[in-house]
Design an enzyme around this catalytic site. Sequence first.
Site, mmCIF file in Angstrom:
data_model
loop_
_atom_site.group_PDB
_atom_site.id
_atom_site.type_symbol
_atom_site.label_atom_id
_atom_site.label_comp_id
_atom_site.label_asym_id
_atom_site.label_seq_id
_atom_site.Cartn_x
_atom_site.Cartn_y
_atom_site.Cartn_z
ATOM 1 N N ARG A 122 41.359 37.403 48.809
ATOM 2 C CA ARG A 122 42.480 36.566 48.326
ATOM 3 C C ARG A 122 43.430 36.295 49.495
ATOM 4 N NH1 ARG A 122 41.782 37.230 42.713
ATOM 5 N NH2 ARG A 122 42.720 35.199 42.437
ATOM 6 N N GLN A 127 41.980 30.470 50.222
ATOM 7 C CA GLN A 127 42.559 29.914 48.989
ATOM 8 C C GLN A 127 41.846 28.644 48.503
ATOM 9 O OE1 GLN A 127 46.736 29.842 49.812
ATOM 10 N NE2 GLN A 127 47.257 30.595 47.793
ATOM 11 N N ASP A 130 38.860 29.545 46.449
ATOM 12 C CA ASP A 130 39.075 30.650 45.521
ATOM 13 C C ASP A 130 38.841 30.222 44.058
ATOM 14 O OD1 ASP A 130 39.998 32.756 44.045
ATOM 15 O OD2 ASP A 130 41.895 32.961 45.110
ATOM 16 N N SER A 133 41.024 31.861 41.277
ATOM 17 C CA SER A 133 42.335 31.246 41.076
ATOM 18 C C SER A 133 42.231 29.903 40.367
ATOM 19 C CB SER A 133 43.048 31.035 42.417
ATOM 20 O OG SER A 133 43.414 32.267 42.959
ATOM 21 N N TYR A 228 45.399 43.565 44.038
ATOM 22 C CA TYR A 228 44.946 43.857 42.677
ATOM 23 C C TYR A 228 45.692 45.058 42.107
ATOM 24 C CZ TYR A 228 41.106 40.591 43.348
ATOM 25 O OH TYR A 228 40.371 39.453 43.565
HETATM 26 P P1 NAD Z 1 43.724 39.710 37.950
HETATM 27 O O1 NAD Z 1 43.003 38.647 37.172
HETATM 28 O O2 NAD Z 1 42.948 40.728 38.677
HETATM 29 O O3 NAD Z 1 44.704 40.475 36.949
HETATM 30 C C1 NAD Z 1 45.642 39.769 36.161
HETATM 31 C C2 NAD Z 1 46.937 40.504 36.161
HETATM 32 O O4 NAD Z 1 46.829 41.657 35.312
HETATM 33 C C3 NAD Z 1 47.391 41.028 37.522
HETATM 34 O O5 NAD Z 1 48.637 40.455 37.851
HETATM 35 C C4 NAD Z 1 47.463 42.527 37.322
HETATM 36 O O6 NAD Z 1 48.524 43.121 38.060
HETATM 37 C C5 NAD Z 1 47.707 42.608 35.839
HETATM 38 N N1 NAD Z 1 47.488 43.923 35.195
HETATM 39 C C6 NAD Z 1 46.515 44.835 35.415
HETATM 40 N N2 NAD Z 1 46.665 45.899 34.601
HETATM 41 C C7 NAD Z 1 47.750 45.627 33.821
HETATM 42 C C8 NAD Z 1 48.397 46.306 32.776
HETATM 43 N N3 NAD Z 1 47.996 47.504 32.372
HETATM 44 N N4 NAD Z 1 49.475 45.728 32.204
HETATM 45 C C9 NAD Z 1 49.923 44.529 32.617
HETATM 46 N N5 NAD Z 1 49.356 43.825 33.595
HETATM 47 C C10 NAD Z 1 48.281 44.371 34.196
HETATM 48 O O7 NAD Z 1 44.753 39.031 38.953
HETATM 49 P P2 NAD Z 1 44.609 37.684 39.792
HETATM 50 O O8 NAD Z 1 45.278 36.592 39.103
HETATM 51 O O9 NAD Z 1 43.191 37.518 40.167
HETATM 52 O O10 NAD Z 1 45.468 38.061 41.080
HETATM 53 C C11 NAD Z 1 45.165 39.230 41.840
HETATM 54 C C12 NAD Z 1 46.002 39.267 43.089
HETATM 55 O O11 NAD Z 1 45.591 38.275 44.009
HETATM 56 C C13 NAD Z 1 47.480 39.038 42.871
HETATM 57 O O12 NAD Z 1 48.205 39.906 43.709
HETATM 58 C C14 NAD Z 1 47.674 37.619 43.293
HETATM 59 O O13 NAD Z 1 48.996 37.344 43.698
HETATM 60 C C15 NAD Z 1 46.721 37.559 44.452
HETATM 61 N N6 NAD Z 1 46.286 36.205 44.775
HETATM 62 C C16 NAD Z 1 46.388 35.820 46.078
HETATM 63 C C17 NAD Z 1 45.955 34.573 46.439
HETATM 64 C C18 NAD Z 1 46.048 34.142 47.871
HETATM 65 O O14 NAD Z 1 46.934 34.527 48.597
HETATM 66 N N7 NAD Z 1 45.112 33.395 48.318
HETATM 67 C C19 NAD Z 1 45.432 33.703 45.496
HETATM 68 C C20 NAD Z 1 45.340 34.131 44.178
HETATM 69 C C21 NAD Z 1 45.749 35.396 43.831
#
Ligand code: NAD
Length: 377
Positions: A122, A127, A130, A133, A228
């Site tokens: 990520r 991006q 991705d 996303s 994550y």
């Molecule tokens: P994900 O689908 O893995 O999880 C969804 C959300 O569920 C997350 O925010 C996680 O913290 C939350 N979660 C897990 N257990 C939980 C609980 N018990 N109660 C409440 N919430 C809970 O997440 P994602 O959307 O794939 O994103 C993962 C990470 O990647 C994040 O930090 C996001 O900011 C980052 N990201 C970065 C980029 C980039 O820079 N290119 C792009 C997309 C996402």
Amino acid sequence: MKIAVMKETHGGETRIPLIPPTVEKLVKLGAEVEVEAGLGLTCRYTDADYEKVGAKIVADHEALLKSADMVLRLRKPPMADVELMKKGCIQVGYLDPFNEKELLEKLKTCGISAFSLEMLPRTTIAQKMDVLSSQANLGGYVAVMEAVTQLDKIFPMMTTPAGTIKPSRVFIIGVGVAGLQAIATARRLGARVEAFDTRPVVEEQVKSLGAKFVKIDLGETGQTKDGYAKQLTPEQVQMQKEGMAKACAQADVVITTAQLFGRPAPRIVDRAMLAQMQPGSVVVDMAVETGGNVEGSELDKVVEIDGVKVVGFGNLPGRVPMTASQVYSANLGNFVDHFWDKEAKTFKLKLEDEIVKGALMTHNGEIFSETYKSIVK
Ligand code: NAD
């Protein structure tokens, strides 16, 4: 280099891996693109649309796979397809690696270089490719749309001659990509939105979208180096449930998006919490396909539990297939383009590249991904 684009075989899938504008981009790079007949039909693209941009249409599934240097698809390849592919062929698409040990073994023994797009790092540079996303973003939007259609009330506040209608209250649990889009969509429709995540860093993002962050002190939670969420202890899960009980009970709509990388989704809304909710409220469990955040949710069904409608639709992006395919296709096109050697007109497998190190699962008869090896023993 011959690139084959395979038609989806998973029942009920409406999305497609490549739309004609991306095929055109690959043809301009110098790739020989062969598309399986009928590839685009669920998104209203005809074979002629692909031919117009330079693709060859192939009806013979076996022949298409046998001659390809690279195979692009949406979902994981069926086992039988892997056996048909050439040794050294590059396969790109979803792989669901943590649930597909056998398939990975097959890809390994057949000498396929298989990329799992779920495993892309990520990072800023990745991006544009991705798929997690691009699809989660649409999933968050669709989750709100499903809630809107299931709810017996409207979302916005209205001041009318017949009196003032209060805005609906929406509580979003999990504020990753899907949760952020769900907040933004619910806000646009005028709902009053609260949200919670175990990663406290998201509080500012929640506030910037005009929603309230529900604070629950769970002690040390943190996040992995890739951003994550870490798995909570059973005591922390209990504290979280208690902390969320009020927000759930007050909500007209709860949308759960919580996921853990490489593990089943956490079970964070139980029957007792559902029983505290108002009759007619709606809960959308976006994690239903990975184990479910909500006790009692059922895949592809709306079930009523203590008067609460629990929506468990899988493949939410598949409910907006044209948009979902547009962005998935762009992600795939960007992936190929990023590693394309313009002189040699071929995809260059750079084994030292961070993106390749993250997403290449099998290569040269071995499991290549260190992350996979560290999680699946
Ligand atoms: P994900 O689908 O893995 O999880 C969804 C959300 O569920 C997350 O925010 C996680 O913290 C939350 N979660 C897990 N257990 C939980 C609980 N018990 N109660 C409440 N919430 C809970 O997440 P994602 O959307 O794939 O994103 C993962 C990470 O990647 C994040 O930090 C996001 O900011 C980052 N990201 C970065 C980029 C980039 O820079 N290119 C792009 C997309 C996402």
